[in-house]
Write a protein that holds these residues in place. Structure first.
Motif, PDB file in Angstrom:
ATOM      1  N   SER A  11     122.535  33.766  16.415  1.00 19.60           N
ATOM      2  CA  SER A  11     123.271  34.752  17.210  1.00 19.60           C
ATOM      3  C   SER A  11     124.328  34.047  18.048  1.00 19.60           C
ATOM      4  CB  SER A  11     122.311  35.520  18.130  1.00 19.60           C
ATOM      5  OG  SER A  11     123.007  36.192  19.164  1.00 19.60           O
ATOM      6  N   THR A  12     125.580  34.448  17.914  1.00 19.23           N
ATOM      7  CA  THR A  12     126.636  33.838  18.730  1.00 19.23           C
ATOM      8  C   THR A  12     126.448  34.180  20.204  1.00 19.23           C
ATOM      9  OG1 THR A  12     128.120  35.710  18.285  1.00 19.23           O
ATOM     10  CG2 THR A  12     128.315  33.768  16.857  1.00 19.23           C
ATOM     11  N   ASN A  13     125.931  35.376  20.512  1.00 19.65           N
ATOM     12  CA  ASN A  13     125.673  35.731  21.906  1.00 19.65           C
ATOM     13  C   ASN A  13     124.614  34.816  22.514  1.00 19.65           C
ATOM     14  OD1 ASN A  13     127.491  37.941  22.125  1.00 19.65           O
ATOM     15  ND2 ASN A  13     126.000  39.077  23.340  1.00 19.65           N
ATOM     16  N   ALA A  14     123.536  34.604  21.786  1.00 18.73           N
ATOM     17  CA  ALA A  14     122.468  33.736  22.288  1.00 18.73           C
ATOM     18  C   ALA A  14     122.980  32.308  22.477  1.00 18.73           C
ATOM     19  CB  ALA A  14     121.283  33.761  21.324  1.00 18.73           C
ATOM     20  N   TYR A  15     123.770  31.818  21.539  1.00 25.90           N
ATOM     21  CA  TYR A  15     124.317  30.460  21.632  1.00 25.90           C
ATOM     22  C   TYR A  15     125.215  30.330  22.854  1.00 25.90           C
ATOM     23  CZ  TYR A  15     126.677  26.138  20.229  1.00 25.90           C
ATOM     24  OH  TYR A  15     127.179  24.856  20.198  1.00 25.90           O
ATOM     25  N   LEU A  16     126.114  31.302  23.050  1.00 23.47           N
ATOM     26  CA  LEU A  16     127.061  31.212  24.157  1.00 23.47           C
ATOM     27  C   LEU A  16     126.372  31.416  25.501  1.00 23.47           C
ATOM     28  CD1 LEU A  16     129.917  30.770  25.094  1.00 23.47           C
ATOM     29  CD2 LEU A  16     130.439  33.161  24.579  1.00 23.47           C
ATOM     30  N   LYS A  17     125.384  32.286  25.565  1.00 22.65           N
ATOM     31  CA  LYS A  17     124.640  32.476  26.820  1.00 22.65           C
ATOM     32  C   LYS A  17     123.931  31.183  27.223  1.00 22.65           C
ATOM     33  CE  LYS A  17     122.140  36.069  25.788  1.00 22.65           C
ATOM     34  NZ  LYS A  17     121.089  37.096  25.986  1.00 22.65           N
ATOM     35  N   ALA A  18     123.316  30.515  26.269  1.00 25.06           N
ATOM     36  CA  ALA A  18     122.628  29.256  26.570  1.00 25.06           C
ATOM     37  C   ALA A  18     123.617  28.190  26.998  1.00 25.06           C
ATOM     38  CB  ALA A  18     121.832  28.801  25.348  1.00 25.06           C
ATOM     39  N   LEU A  19     124.744  28.130  26.326  1.00 22.71           N
ATOM     40  CA  LEU A  19     125.776  27.143  26.654  1.00 22.71           C
ATOM     41  C   LEU A  19     126.334  27.388  28.055  1.00 22.71           C
ATOM     42  CD1 LEU A  19     127.343  24.743  25.408  1.00 22.71           C
ATOM     43  CD2 LEU A  19     129.059  26.402  24.641  1.00 22.71           C
ATOM     44  N   ALA A  20     126.575  28.650  28.409  1.00 23.23           N
ATOM     45  CA  ALA A  20     127.113  28.983  29.721  1.00 23.23           C
ATOM     46  C   ALA A  20     126.117  28.687  30.830  1.00 23.23           C
ATOM     47  CB  ALA A  20     127.516  30.455  29.752  1.00 23.23           C
ATOM     48  N   ALA A  21     124.835  28.870  30.552  1.00 20.70           N
ATOM     49  CA  ALA A  21     123.803  28.571  31.552  1.00 20.70           C
ATOM     50  C   ALA A  21     123.692  27.076  31.805  1.00 20.70           C
ATOM     51  CB  ALA A  21     122.458  29.135  31.084  1.00 20.70           C
ATOM     52  N   GLU A  22     123.909  26.297  30.754  1.00 21.24           N
ATOM     53  CA  GLU A  22     123.810  24.833  30.887  1.00 21.24           C
ATOM     54  C   GLU A  22     125.082  24.218  31.456  1.00 21.24           C
ATOM     55  OE1 GLU A  22     123.074  23.605  26.930  1.00 21.24           O
ATOM     56  OE2 GLU A  22     121.071  24.509  26.818  1.00 21.24           O
ATOM     57  N   THR A  23     126.231  24.854  31.203  1.00 21.41           N
ATOM     58  CA  THR A  23     127.527  24.274  31.584  1.00 21.41           C
ATOM     59  C   THR A  23     128.351  25.308  32.350  1.00 21.41           C
ATOM     60  OG1 THR A  23     127.438  23.088  29.462  1.00 21.41           O
ATOM     61  CG2 THR A  23     129.503  22.973  30.705  1.00 21.41           C
ATOM     62  N   PRO A  24     128.191  25.389  33.661  1.00 23.15           N
ATOM     63  CA  PRO A  24     128.902  26.403  34.450  1.00 23.15           C
ATOM     64  C   PRO A  24     130.421  26.286  34.406  1.00 23.15           C
ATOM     65  CG  PRO A  24     127.093  25.428  35.700  1.00 23.15           C
ATOM     66  CD  PRO A  24     127.270  24.598  34.478  1.00 23.15           C
ATOM     67  N   SER A  25     130.940  25.125  33.999  1.00 25.64           N
ATOM     68  CA  SER A  25     132.386  24.902  34.033  1.00 25.64           C
ATOM     69  C   SER A  25     133.092  25.311  32.741  1.00 25.64           C
ATOM     70  CB  SER A  25     132.671  23.420  34.307  1.00 25.64           C
ATOM     71  OG  SER A  25     132.096  22.607  33.290  1.00 25.64           O
ATOM     72  N   LEU A  26     132.422  26.023  31.872  1.00 25.44           N
ATOM     73  CA  LEU A  26     133.064  26.437  30.625  1.00 25.44           C
ATOM     74  C   LEU A  26     134.308  27.270  30.923  1.00 25.44           C
ATOM     75  CD1 LEU A  26     130.041  27.547  28.385  1.00 25.44           C
ATOM     76  CD2 LEU A  26     131.375  25.438  28.225  1.00 25.44           C
ATOM     77  N   PRO A  27     135.352  27.113  30.142  1.00 26.06           N
ATOM     78  CA  PRO A  27     136.596  27.843  30.404  1.00 26.06           C
ATOM     79  C   PRO A  27     136.471  29.330  30.080  1.00 26.06           C
ATOM     80  CG  PRO A  27     136.778  26.612  28.358  1.00 26.06           C
ATOM     81  CD  PRO A  27     135.486  26.192  28.993  1.00 26.06           C
ATOM     82  N   ASN A  28     137.213  30.125  30.825  1.00 23.62           N
ATOM     83  CA  ASN A  28     137.291  31.541  30.541  1.00 23.62           C
ATOM     84  C   ASN A  28     137.817  31.757  29.123  1.00 23.62           C
ATOM     85  OD1 ASN A  28     136.458  33.817  31.861  1.00 23.62           O
ATOM     86  ND2 ASN A  28     138.306  34.083  33.066  1.00 23.62           N
ATOM     87  N   PHE A  29     137.282  32.754  28.467  1.00 24.73           N
ATOM     88  CA  PHE A  29     137.680  33.159  27.105  1.00 24.73           C
ATOM     89  C   PHE A  29     137.222  32.184  26.025  1.00 24.73           C
ATOM     90  CE2 PHE A  29     141.151  34.572  30.026  1.00 24.73           C
ATOM     91  CZ  PHE A  29     140.714  35.867  30.158  1.00 24.73           C
ATOM     92  N   LEU A  30     136.371  31.212  26.392  1.00 22.65           N
ATOM     93  CA  LEU A  30     135.777  30.371  25.360  1.00 22.65           C
ATOM     94  C   LEU A  30     135.086  31.281  24.343  1.00 22.65           C
ATOM     95  CD1 LEU A  30     134.835  27.569  24.241  1.00 22.65           C
ATOM     96  CD2 LEU A  30     132.779  27.883  25.636  1.00 22.65           C
ATOM     97  N   THR A  31     135.338  31.029  23.067  1.00 26.51           N
ATOM     98  CA  THR A  31     134.817  31.891  22.011  1.00 26.51           C
ATOM     99  C   THR A  31     133.978  31.089  21.029  1.00 26.51           C
ATOM    100  OG1 THR A  31     136.722  33.373  22.186  1.00 26.51           O
ATOM    101  CG2 THR A  31     135.466  33.471  20.137  1.00 26.51           C
ATOM    102  N   VAL A  32     132.841  31.658  20.665  1.00 29.16           N
ATOM    103  CA  VAL A  32     131.971  31.067  19.654  1.00 29.16           C
ATOM    104  C   VAL A  32     131.948  32.013  18.460  1.00 29.16           C
ATOM    105  CG1 VAL A  32     129.608  30.395  19.057  1.00 29.16           C
ATOM    106  CG2 VAL A  32     130.534  29.855  21.332  1.00 29.16           C
TER     107      VAL A  32
END
Length: 244
Positions: free
Chosen positions: A11-32
């Protein structure tokens, strides 16, 4: 525009949610995105199935500047409106938004949206916006109401080119969510609202079917339905299903 491409993922949503939780500095509009999603989900855990390498399944990270939880439905209007505008440039016929999150063309489902918000102090801190769009798939076993862009137009669409077009449009439109109002955005949403003003069949959470007419949507996202008996009732997603 920063896009992470995965060969396959559940799931791209699950992947991106986990990534955002681990890395708060991710750029806006980052797309998986992935051409092969194996366990996609829709609203309330519904399965989203997609033929590999034929469709778009992607998730976009957005951090609103100022968006209260009370105004969260603005996102649920703005995202499909933006997608509608992009699809109009491709001359996709009879585009509609089926409340609350389905993308419709020629009375067939061509996509869906799942927005998952992280909330802090009654404000949306970040949103993971998942989008599934049927693009080049033409066979939909056991899904009589499903279609794709290719099935409707006969045209084969380059997936990555369409992905970049959608992400660019969302990156342009989403920042306006913090400065707009329901009164300003709703007329655009209402323009696309599927079955608005038409007698339709609904199924309640108890499995009871009835006839009614969609009159509109409230600022909190609830659906306004006039019953055949003349009464008007308000429904949340869990309480009602539009049968079509």
């Amino acid at each position: 525009m920063q896009i992470i491409t995965l060969g396959t993922t559940p799931s791209t949503n699950a992947y991106l949610k986990a990534l955002a939780a681990e890395t708060p500095s991710l750029p806006n509009f980052l797309t998986v995105w992935t051409p092969c999603q194996t366990a996609g989900v829709g609203q309330y855990g519904a399965t989203w199935s997609s033929e590999p390498h034929k469709n778009l399944t992607f998730s976009l990270l957005y951090r609103p500047l100022r968006l209260s939880l009370a105004n969260a439905f603005l996102l649920n209007m703005l995202v499909p409106i933006t997608i509608m505008h992009v699809l109009e440039t491709l001359s996709i016929p009879q585009l509609n938004i089926k409340w609350p999150n389905d993308l419709i063309a020629s009375n067939c489902k061509i996509g869906g949206i799942l927005i998952e918000n992280t909330v802090q102090n009654q404000h949306i801190e970040r949103s993971v916006i998942g989008i599934g769009l049927n693009v080049n798939q033409t066979d939909f076993p056991d899904l009589p109401h499903a279609a794709s862009l290719k099935k409707l137009t006969g045209t084969d669409y380059p997936l990555e080119g369409l992905l970049k077009k959608l992400v660019a449009a969302l990156a342009e439109s989403l920042p306006t969510v913090s400065t707009t109002t329901f009164a300003e955005l709703y007329p655009l949403y209402k323009k696309y609202l599927f079955c608005l003003g038409k007698t339709s069949t609904f199924r309640s959470a108890q499995g009871i079917e009835f006839q009614g007419v969609i009159q509109g949507v409230q600022p909190d996202g609830k659906l306004v339905v006039a019953h055949a008996q003349g009464t008007v009732q308000i429904y949340t997603l869990k309480e009602l299903q539009l049968c079509y």
